[in-house]
Scaffold this active site. Sequence first.
Site, mmCIF file in Angstrom:
data_model
loop_
_atom_site.group_PDB
_atom_site.id
_atom_site.type_symbol
_atom_site.label_atom_id
_atom_site.label_comp_id
_atom_site.label_asym_id
_atom_site.label_seq_id
_atom_site.Cartn_x
_atom_site.Cartn_y
_atom_site.Cartn_z
ATOM 1 N N GLY A 509 11.716 15.443 -62.372
ATOM 2 C CA GLY A 509 12.846 15.377 -63.296
ATOM 3 C C GLY A 509 12.573 16.240 -64.495
ATOM 4 O O GLY A 509 11.523 16.873 -64.596
ATOM 5 N N GLY A 510 13.531 16.249 -65.388
ATOM 6 C CA GLY A 510 13.333 17.078 -66.576
ATOM 7 C C GLY A 510 14.337 16.744 -67.636
ATOM 8 O O GLY A 510 15.238 15.931 -67.436
ATOM 9 N N GLY A 511 14.164 17.347 -68.766
ATOM 10 C CA GLY A 511 15.085 17.137 -69.873
ATOM 11 C C GLY A 511 14.764 18.136 -70.938
ATOM 12 O O GLY A 511 14.021 19.092 -70.699
ATOM 13 N N PHE A 513 12.907 17.783 -73.283
ATOM 14 C CA PHE A 513 11.518 17.687 -73.722
ATOM 15 C C PHE A 513 10.561 18.477 -72.839
ATOM 16 O O PHE A 513 9.455 18.781 -73.218
ATOM 17 C CB PHE A 513 11.082 16.223 -73.707
ATOM 18 C CG PHE A 513 11.286 15.587 -72.369
ATOM 19 C CD1 PHE A 513 10.332 15.730 -71.374
ATOM 20 C CD2 PHE A 513 12.448 14.867 -72.092
ATOM 21 C CE1 PHE A 513 10.533 15.180 -70.122
ATOM 22 C CE2 PHE A 513 12.645 14.311 -70.842
ATOM 23 C CZ PHE A 513 11.698 14.459 -69.854
ATOM 24 N N GLY A 514 10.978 18.741 -71.612
ATOM 25 C CA GLY A 514 10.062 19.373 -70.667
ATOM 26 C C GLY A 514 10.335 18.852 -69.267
ATOM 27 O O GLY A 514 11.456 18.453 -68.961
ATOM 28 N N VAL A 516 8.885 16.677 -65.572
ATOM 29 C CA VAL A 516 7.963 15.695 -65.009
ATOM 30 C C VAL A 516 7.631 16.097 -63.571
ATOM 31 O O VAL A 516 8.530 16.435 -62.795
ATOM 32 C CB VAL A 516 8.581 14.282 -65.028
ATOM 33 C CG1 VAL A 516 7.597 13.273 -64.471
ATOM 34 C CG2 VAL A 516 8.999 13.903 -66.423
ATOM 35 N N LYS A 530 3.950 14.508 -67.157
ATOM 36 C CA LYS A 530 5.031 15.045 -67.984
ATOM 37 C C LYS A 530 4.484 16.204 -68.789
ATOM 38 O O LYS A 530 3.513 16.047 -69.536
ATOM 39 C CB LYS A 530 5.505 13.924 -68.900
ATOM 40 C CG LYS A 530 6.597 14.286 -69.857
ATOM 41 C CD LYS A 530 7.341 13.014 -70.194
ATOM 42 C CE LYS A 530 7.747 12.915 -71.637
ATOM 43 N NZ LYS A 530 8.283 11.593 -71.947
ATOM 44 N N ASP A 625 15.576 4.982 -77.764
ATOM 45 C CA ASP A 625 16.317 5.726 -76.738
ATOM 46 C C ASP A 625 16.394 4.929 -75.444
ATOM 47 O O ASP A 625 16.007 5.398 -74.379
ATOM 48 C CB ASP A 625 15.662 7.095 -76.513
ATOM 49 C CG ASP A 625 16.615 8.076 -75.823
ATOM 50 O OD1 ASP A 625 17.844 7.800 -75.797
ATOM 51 O OD2 ASP A 625 16.156 9.097 -75.314
#
Length: 801
Positions: A509-511, A513-514, A516, A530, A625
Amino acid sequence: MRPPHHLLLGLLLLLCLHAPPRPTAAADTVSPGNGLAGTAARLVSNNSKFALGFFKVDSESPNTYLGIWFHRVPKLTPLWSANGDSPVVDPASPELAISGDGNLVILDRATRSVVWSTRANATTSRTVAVLLDDGNLVLRSAFNASDVFWQSFDHPTDTLFAGAKIGWSKRTGLNRRLVSRKNSVDQAPGLYSLELDLNGVGHLLWNSTVEYWSSGSWNGNYFGLAPEMIGAVMPSFKFVNNEEEAYFIYTLHNDTAIVHTAIDVSGRGLVGIWLDSLQDWLVNYRQPVAQCDVHATCGPFTVCNDAAHETCSCMRGFSVRSPMDWDLGDRTDGCMRNTPLGCAGEGNRTGLGDRFYPVPSVTLPYGPEKVQAATGEGDCEQACLGNCSCTAYSFGGGICSVWRGKLYNVKQQSGASSDGNGVVLYIRLATAEVAGVETKKSGRISTGVAVGASAAAAILMIILGLMVWRRRGKWFDSKLGNAQGGIGIIAFRYVDLQRATKNFSEKLGGGSFGSVFKGYLNDSVTLAVKRLDGAHQGEKQFRAEVNSVGIIQHINLVKLIGFCCEGDKRLLVYEYMPNHSLDVHLFKADEAVLDWNVRYQIAIGVARGLAYLHTSCRDCIIHCDIKPENILLDVSFVPKIADFGMAKVLGREFSHAMTTMRGTIGYLAPEWIGGTVVTSKVDVYSYGMVLFEIISGRRNSCPEYFKDGDYSTFFPMQAARKLLTGEIGSLLDAKLHGDVNLKEVERICKVACWCIQENELARPTMAEVVQVLEGLSELDMPPLPRLLNAVTGGSPTSLRH
Ligand SMILES: *[C@@H]1O[C@H](CO)[C@@H](O)[C@H](O)[C@H]1NC(C)=O
Ligand SMILES: *[C@@H]1O[C@H](CO)[C@@H](O)[C@H](O)[C@H]1NC(C)=O
Ligand SMILES: *[C@@H]1O[C@H](CO)[C@@H](O)[C@H](O)[C@H]1NC(C)=O
Ligand SMILES: *[C@@H]1O[C@H](CO)[C@@H](O)[C@H](O)[C@H]1NC(C)=O
Ligand SMILES: *[C@@H]1O[C@H](CO)[C@@H](O)[C@H](O)[C@H]1NC(C)=O
Ligand SMILES: *[C@@H]1O[C@H](CO)[C@@H](O)[C@H](O)[C@H]1NC(C)=O
Ligand SMILES: *[C@@H]1O[C@H](CO)[C@@H](O)[C@H](O)[C@H]1NC(C)=O
């Protein structure tokens, strides 16, 4: 600089400064005519793990003790001492021998007098003393190894050995408890102890009487108030309670691990691991987390401040009573008055020579007495002034409290106090002292401690700690297998993580922030790695995450296994969650539908995890969050809260924080938008939003709810209305086909409506939510939430700053 209390990482246990005498080949047995003489001789257990002999903690000190330490740990760490309160004093030279009656004794060689004896009732005088592989020194028959007359495990000092019992023998009344040492050099018993009661509850006590921490009761797997002990600290432990005994015991998965479980000089329980690569101890568990939570930790007439450079300081008008002890960490004597009180002298009982000096923003001392008669501040002052044994008073909420004699446990509150809510304690001082103070008052009284500054310092400490730590040795030399012991957080090398993730090939996954990635430690352990991107943002996330999740352990919080901090690379390593995150199951059409029971258990689990974050783990942590993406599911769908990248760690005394807006639109509490002071109630709000999604199986922000800009169709609004009219059935996720427990649906719906109340004070705490969901208490019908400010965006997007 003293690292802040909540930093377990990078905290190195500097117990002692002197290396033990160089190991020499040695036997493991003392027998008649074959003793140990002088400080060079020693016994070494057959597995070479433990050594027994005479030691001095400090070469300057005249005291020699008989003790046991880790043979291969070059930093002398006494684990047990025989004669803590009767040391052999220079220039006498000690000898360990079997005496005529079969007891093991320490002799003063000059006078041949007995300094210490096992005082056992041996049935034979033909005995031997053997240092066993587990560190237990036993006195037994020379002919029959099972005929044991005495053992050191029955008389622990400050350390709990793996395999040793702490607790009771019901038959003999023997209570094995840990007792702190007086100071870092003197091995005499101190005032703090750790003991188990007959119900299996662990207590930390001061002077055997005042309890300042409790483990909560044993639930079969862990102690109720100390769930973080699971896995992270004690690889395997159990509580045994039968007719004969009630005790607690832990064992190591791998006997080669060097683990030190003890109560330290300052009264805190700790678990440390010896790291060869570092040549030092790494403490990865402490209770209480905050030094100031230890009873009388600074002694009488002091102010304790966990955020300060020096935790303990004397109250104004007082000075350290025994500076030598104080410097060695023994604060028992605390501080004493510089100027005697006006009524201190015999025959002067007027008290007129005294004044009161205000200490604002503190928690009040231990043991107040209420004065019913005093109804105003003036009365209260007079009540104290009129009695020469009264040393302080405080008036608040219509109640007058006074203290007599020594004042203990005054703690500085920081942050929240600047709004004038802090309690003021008036301490009695001689007039001369107060007069002296008033002229130079500004510096000391001001308590608006630079919160920001100390937080920054905290962060700096971690980073510094990590850097130093990295540099001091090669980490684990690619022995990734160390993660298996489950005893601590690991500093990984980048190359190892590169290899573990097959060069970051399997993206989970990702977002913003960076990303995973999936990683494999070996065949059996799977990781989620991560990788934080963006130098600045990554750093922030990294610090927040290590700082919060690194120090806490709870079944409903994702476990941080380790991290990597190399150059500009920042990686965090977690346990892998095979069932991904909650959003996948709720919102993705091609995933198996979560049945109602699982959903309900997830709701309770998340509530428990949050309740733990907000209250049980001493530093209040606001996650900031909460959303389905951050709720991971393990193989049995037990929820684990993840992504602490935005978490806010508050000092223990804070209830709210000034902070920049963070979180995800759609789950944001209105106070984020209205102002900047937030409390843990922002998580309650977001949690409420997630509950609605659990019920409906759709995003609250789903576009269908906002047809023609009509917000009344917004799901939480519909739910609140239907709850009132009793039509909750129609709210349910159609994929459940009505296969639900309606009572539970109603309960969840009620909780959710209360959680999203605009007024944060109207929202329940997470602990209350747990109670309600567990069916232990009930909530009233919630009022309709007013139109939700936070509903602004369409799809959830993260706010990053
Ligand atoms: C340690 O080893 C010696 C020599 O092999 C043996 O005689 C002794 O019994 C062993 N001690 C223990 C406690 O096993
Ligand atoms: C040894 O025996 C004496 C006298 O019988 C008894 O008072 C004492 O408690 C015994 N000590 C131990 C350690 O059992
Ligand atoms: C050795 O001591 C144990 C415990 O006192 C006893 O049960 C056992 O019978 C003894 N064995 C021999 C051979 O004397
Ligand atoms: C501890 O308790 C004992 C007995 O209850 C008492 O005599 C002693 O003064 C106490 N110690 C301190 C430091 O208060
Ligand atoms: C225990 O750990 C050591 C060092 O890490 C390792 O060599 C050994 O194989 C381990 N033993 C077991 C039984 O896992
Ligand atoms: C006794 O009280 C008087 C006030 O009446 C004060 O001036 C004096 O300093 C006190 N004596 C001592 C020894 O403190
Ligand atoms: C002063 O306080 C002590 C201790 O509480 C109490 O015993 C005494 O009666 C008090 N004296 C007066 C005059 O109130």
